[in-house]
Design a protein around this motif. Sequence first.
Motif: not given
Length: 289
Positions: A248-277
């Motif tokens: 995946l590519t994201v443009k327009g990012i000038k710097t990347m910190p040595s720490n202080g970022w994290y990646l998250v993967l969710y149970q599904a795509s899009g928020a559920s109307v009946e359950a937490n994401r």
Amino acid sequence: MRALESRAAAWTRAVGGLALLLMLAACGAATPSSGAAPNRTAVATTFASAVFKHMPTGTAQLIWTPQDHSLTVKVTMQGLVPGTSHPAHIHKGSCQHAGPVVYPLPMLRADEHGQASITAVFKGEAEGIPATGWYINVHNGPTAITADQIQSISCGDISNPAGSSPKSRQQVNVTLGEDVAPNQAIKGQAQLRLEGHALTVHVTVSGLVPDSTHDFQLHAGSCSNMGQLLYNLQPLKANARGEADASLTVKGIKTMPSNGWYLVLYQASGASVEANRDIIACGDVLSAI
């Protein structure tokens, strides 16, 4: 005759000097040779990586006192979706073999950093904490009505070596982590490269439900202390083996910190109307040394 020879010599010297001047001028106007290095500014490249681990995670502490037959249960969780609510219980059985509820615990309510904690006291537990046969789990929520809400998102078996001594104070610590429920035992990693204001994320994960789709995001903060959303990345699509491999590519990012970022993967795509994401996996981004 001598005068003629003198004028001829002078003429020869003048012509030779003019020729020399023309040669020097031509040399001064010459362009650099093809072997000369061009004056260009090098583009800096920064590398980082992230290892995915199951989320949410937590700990539970159970204390039983024989004097009043009281059972105190403390649960602390991290990696919940900020602002969500989650039922939790002590059950009979194990994380591998679910059983009925023994004690319903208070609702876990995640704060803005995805953290939650509860304390509950139960009276009348005459037998103490059993050696085996109990487990604690946290449900997706926000209630426990539908199948999506009831799904367990973190679990831990309770093991008490002192279970055969009901006359002594007992204390058991439990780690809450992966579960046998779908998408609750994810493995994987991500490689990040920032070059010329373009961030490329190459991610590989396994343990997903076959052919499922999962939202994927980059946040500020850490898996244990969650922060604001930075970028919505392209959703990950699992193949028939429950694996995903994507760049995946994201443009327009000038710097990347040595720490202080994290990646998250969710149970599904899009928020559920009946359950937490539910967040099913998280990885802290750490720059390469």
